[in-house]
Write a protein that holds these residues in place. Structure first.
Motif, PDB file in Angstrom:
ATOM      1  N   PHE A  87       0.936  -1.177  -0.024  1.00 19.99           N
ATOM      2  CA  PHE A  87      -0.073  -0.024  -0.059  1.00 19.99           C
ATOM      3  C   PHE A  87       0.768   1.092   0.167  1.00 19.99           C
ATOM      4  CE2 PHE A  87      -2.000   3.774   1.757  1.00 19.99           C
ATOM      5  CZ  PHE A  87      -3.248   3.795   1.086  1.00 19.99           C
ATOM      6  N   THR A  88       0.494   2.068  -0.966  1.00 20.13           N
ATOM      7  CA  THR A  88       1.135   3.465  -0.766  1.00 20.13           C
ATOM      8  C   THR A  88       0.363   4.551  -1.458  1.00 20.13           C
ATOM      9  OG1 THR A  88       3.266   4.649  -1.497  1.00 20.13           O
ATOM     10  CG2 THR A  88       2.129   3.140  -3.252  1.00 20.13           C
ATOM     11  N   ASP A  89       0.424   5.710  -1.071  1.00 15.86           N
ATOM     12  CA  ASP A  89      -0.259   6.701  -1.455  1.00 15.86           C
ATOM     13  C   ASP A  89       0.872   7.797  -2.223  1.00 15.86           C
ATOM     14  OD1 ASP A  89       0.890   7.670   0.627  1.00 15.86           O
ATOM     15  OD2 ASP A  89      -0.994   8.863   1.250  1.00 15.86           O
ATOM     16  N   PHE A  90       1.782   7.097  -2.695  1.00 15.11           N
ATOM     17  CA  PHE A  90       2.595   8.122  -3.309  1.00 15.11           C
ATOM     18  C   PHE A  90       2.083   8.669  -4.709  1.00 15.11           C
ATOM     19  CE2 PHE A  90       6.889   8.538  -5.824  1.00 15.11           C
ATOM     20  CZ  PHE A  90       7.487   9.332  -5.065  1.00 15.11           C
ATOM     21  N   PRO A  91       2.353  10.152  -4.745  1.00 11.85           N
ATOM     22  CA  PRO A  91       1.761  10.816  -5.699  1.00 11.85           C
ATOM     23  C   PRO A  91       1.939  10.650  -7.177  1.00 11.85           C
ATOM     24  CG  PRO A  91       2.997  12.264  -4.333  1.00 11.85           C
ATOM     25  CD  PRO A  91       3.018  10.684  -3.914  1.00 11.85           C
ATOM     26  N   LEU A  92       3.521  10.130  -7.257  1.00 13.19           N
ATOM     27  CA  LEU A  92       3.959  10.056  -8.919  1.00 13.19           C
ATOM     28  C   LEU A  92       3.781   8.592  -9.154  1.00 13.19           C
ATOM     29  CD1 LEU A  92       7.368  12.048  -8.160  1.00 13.19           C
ATOM     30  CD2 LEU A  92       5.259  12.862  -9.277  1.00 13.19           C
ATOM     31  N   GLU A  93       3.771   8.314 -10.542  1.00  9.33           N
ATOM     32  CA  GLU A  93       3.641   7.227 -11.225  1.00  9.33           C
ATOM     33  C   GLU A  93       5.084   6.418 -11.071  1.00  9.33           C
ATOM     34  OE1 GLU A  93       1.427   5.924 -13.719  1.00  9.33           O
ATOM     35  OE2 GLU A  93      -0.170   7.258 -13.159  1.00  9.33           O
ATOM     36  N   LYS A  94       5.925   7.201 -10.949  1.00  8.54           N
ATOM     37  CA  LYS A  94       7.494   6.505 -10.631  1.00  8.54           C
ATOM     38  C   LYS A  94       8.524   7.525 -10.351  1.00  8.54           C
ATOM     39  CE  LYS A  94       8.611   7.250 -15.507  1.00  8.54           C
ATOM     40  NZ  LYS A  94       9.164   6.709 -16.713  1.00  8.54           N
ATOM     41  N   VAL A  95       9.361   7.157  -9.731  1.00  8.40           N
ATOM     42  CA  VAL A  95      10.460   7.990  -9.411  1.00  8.40           C
ATOM     43  C   VAL A  95      11.862   7.055  -9.427  1.00  8.40           C
ATOM     44  CG1 VAL A  95      10.234   7.571  -6.899  1.00  8.40           C
ATOM     45  CG2 VAL A  95      11.408   9.601  -7.668  1.00  8.40           C
ATOM     46  N   GLU A  96      12.944   7.890  -9.748  1.00  3.11           N
ATOM     47  CA  GLU A  96      14.195   6.911  -9.651  1.00  3.11           C
ATOM     48  C   GLU A  96      15.325   7.738  -8.763  1.00  3.11           C
ATOM     49  OE1 GLU A  96      17.715   6.367 -12.870  1.00  3.11           O
ATOM     50  OE2 GLU A  96      15.692   5.707 -13.206  1.00  3.11           O
ATOM     51  N   LEU A  97      15.727   7.070  -7.839  1.00  2.00           N
ATOM     52  CA  LEU A  97      16.813   7.640  -7.050  1.00  2.00           C
ATOM     53  C   LEU A  97      17.909   6.894  -7.195  1.00  2.00           C
ATOM     54  CD1 LEU A  97      14.369   8.130  -3.693  1.00  2.00           C
ATOM     55  CD2 LEU A  97      15.285   9.926  -5.375  1.00  2.00           C
ATOM     56  N   TRP A  98      19.186   7.487  -7.056  1.00  2.00           N
ATOM     57  CA  TRP A  98      20.282   6.979  -7.240  1.00  2.00           C
ATOM     58  C   TRP A  98      21.202   6.928  -5.680  1.00  2.00           C
ATOM     59  CZ3 TRP A  98      22.843   9.884 -11.906  1.00  2.00           C
ATOM     60  CH2 TRP A  98      22.108   9.202 -12.944  1.00  2.00           C
ATOM     61  N   VAL A  99      21.830   5.894  -5.502  1.00  3.52           N
ATOM     62  CA  VAL A  99      22.776   5.887  -4.365  1.00  3.52           C
ATOM     63  C   VAL A  99      24.164   5.849  -4.697  1.00  3.52           C
ATOM     64  CG1 VAL A  99      23.709   4.922  -2.226  1.00  3.52           C
ATOM     65  CG2 VAL A  99      21.070   4.991  -2.638  1.00  3.52           C
ATOM     66  N   GLU A 100      25.137   7.009  -4.441  1.00  3.60           N
ATOM     67  CA  GLU A 100      26.358   7.080  -4.771  1.00  3.60           C
ATOM     68  C   GLU A 100      27.354   7.180  -3.691  1.00  3.60           C
ATOM     69  OE1 GLU A 100      29.156   8.224  -8.648  1.00  3.60           O
ATOM     70  OE2 GLU A 100      27.272   9.558  -8.177  1.00  3.60           O
ATOM     71  N   GLY A 101      28.367   6.309  -3.268  1.00  3.23           N
ATOM     72  CA  GLY A 101      28.983   6.615  -2.201  1.00  3.23           C
ATOM     73  C   GLY A 101      28.374   6.782  -0.924  1.00  3.23           C
ATOM     74  N   GLY A 102      27.194   6.185  -0.578  1.00  9.16           N
ATOM     75  CA  GLY A 102      26.266   6.525   0.762  1.00  9.16           C
ATOM     76  C   GLY A 102      25.747   7.686   0.573  1.00  9.16           C
ATOM     77  N   VAL A 103      25.215   8.494  -0.470  1.00  8.91           N
ATOM     78  CA  VAL A 103      24.467   9.455  -0.621  1.00  8.91           C
ATOM     79  C   VAL A 103      23.252   9.052  -1.428  1.00  8.91           C
ATOM     80  CG1 VAL A 103      24.353  11.766  -1.334  1.00  8.91           C
ATOM     81  CG2 VAL A 103      26.470  11.125  -0.297  1.00  8.91           C
ATOM     82  N   ILE A 104      22.376   9.400  -1.113  1.00  8.69           N
ATOM     83  CA  ILE A 104      20.942   9.363  -1.648  1.00  8.69           C
ATOM     84  C   ILE A 104      20.500  10.500  -2.422  1.00  8.69           C
ATOM     85  CG2 ILE A 104      18.453   8.731  -1.824  1.00  8.69           C
ATOM     86  CD1 ILE A 104      19.054   7.363   0.930  1.00  8.69           C
ATOM     87  N   LEU A 105      20.519  10.374  -3.881  1.00  4.69           N
ATOM     88  CA  LEU A 105      20.087  11.667  -4.688  1.00  4.69           C
ATOM     89  C   LEU A 105      19.298  11.405  -5.775  1.00  4.69           C
ATOM     90  CD1 LEU A 105      23.340  12.216  -6.896  1.00  4.69           C
ATOM     91  CD2 LEU A 105      23.234  10.683  -5.519  1.00  4.69           C
ATOM     92  N   LEU A 106      18.648  12.698  -6.229  1.00  7.74           N
ATOM     93  CA  LEU A 106      17.902  12.473  -7.564  1.00  7.74           C
ATOM     94  C   LEU A 106      18.994  12.471  -8.660  1.00  7.74           C
ATOM     95  CD1 LEU A 106      15.456  15.292  -6.717  1.00  7.74           C
ATOM     96  CD2 LEU A 106      14.879  13.002  -6.492  1.00  7.74           C
ATOM     97  N   PRO A 107      18.474  11.935  -9.854  1.00 10.59           N
ATOM     98  CA  PRO A 107      19.519  11.804 -11.074  1.00 10.59           C
ATOM     99  C   PRO A 107      19.918  13.198 -11.293  1.00 10.59           C
ATOM    100  CG  PRO A 107      17.721  10.117 -11.276  1.00 10.59           C
ATOM    101  CD  PRO A 107      17.529  10.849 -10.087  1.00 10.59           C
ATOM    102  N   SER A 108      19.075  14.309 -11.407  1.00 17.43           N
ATOM    103  CA  SER A 108      19.300  15.442 -11.640  1.00 17.43           C
ATOM    104  C   SER A 108      20.371  16.226 -10.746  1.00 17.43           C
ATOM    105  CB  SER A 108      18.013  16.270 -11.843  1.00 17.43           C
ATOM    106  OG  SER A 108      17.839  16.697 -10.662  1.00 17.43           O
ATOM    107  N   GLU A 109      20.676  15.576  -9.721  1.00 17.40           N
ATOM    108  CA  GLU A 109      21.556  16.284  -8.542  1.00 17.40           C
ATOM    109  C   GLU A 109      23.069  15.834  -9.076  1.00 17.40           C
ATOM    110  OE1 GLU A 109      19.324  17.432  -4.691  1.00 17.40           O
ATOM    111  OE2 GLU A 109      19.096  15.206  -5.024  1.00 17.40           O
ATOM    112  N   HIS A 110      23.001  14.819  -9.678  1.00 19.81           N
ATOM    113  CA  HIS A 110      24.503  14.159 -10.014  1.00 19.81           C
ATOM    114  C   HIS A 110      25.384  14.815 -10.692  1.00 19.81           C
ATOM    115  CE1 HIS A 110      27.328  11.540 -11.725  1.00 19.81           C
ATOM    116  NE2 HIS A 110      27.106  10.726 -10.479  1.00 19.81           N
TER     117      HIS A 110
END
Length: 127
Positions: free
Chosen positions: A104-127
């Motif tokens: 169950f989730t009420d997440f408002p977006l159809e999809k989302v992608e997150l990256w983890v790099e070197g222990g940091v969770i970030l949005l792809p646009s923040e890379h």
């Protein structure tokens, strides 16, 4: 209750001014964009899930991870997956490290992608 959020809202984040330390898994940091997503989408649970799964050797040892949350067609369910970034030894193809159906989730977006790099969770646009 979730707030209206769009993919366009997330695309405005191009880097971060501050890193936030996860409250339980102190070795995990996340960016301004991820904090915005968690607040606006009431999705701190997603950040918690990604952070706690870093304690699994198979996931935590992977230096670059691609996390995807995608809503499923029926009901309020979603699929959460984690893949490596596509290594040369796998002919550049991503290997799934983790997969789970969120019942169950009420997440408002159809999809989302997150990256983890070197222990940091970030949005792809923040890379």
């Amino acid at each position: 209750m979730t707030t209206k959020i769009t993919e366009r809202d997330l695309a405005q984040f191009t880097g971060t001014e501050q890193w936030y330390r996860h409250s339980l898994i102190r070795s995990v940091l996340y960016t301004d964009g991820v904090k915005y997503l968690a607040e606006k989408a009431s999705a701190y649970w997603l950040i918690d899930k990604i952070a706690t799964l870093q304690t699994l050797r198979k996931i935590g040892a992977e230096p670059f991870q691609v996390w995807k949350l995608e809503l499923l067609p029926a009901g309020h369910r979603a699929k959460l997956t984690c893949a490596d970034g596509g290594k040369a030894e796998n002919a550049g193809k991503a290997v799934t490290l983790y997969s789970e159906v969120i019942e169950f989730t009420d997440f408002p977006l159809e999809k989302v992608e997150l990256w983890v790099e070197g222990g940091v969770i970030l949005l792809p646009s923040e890379h």
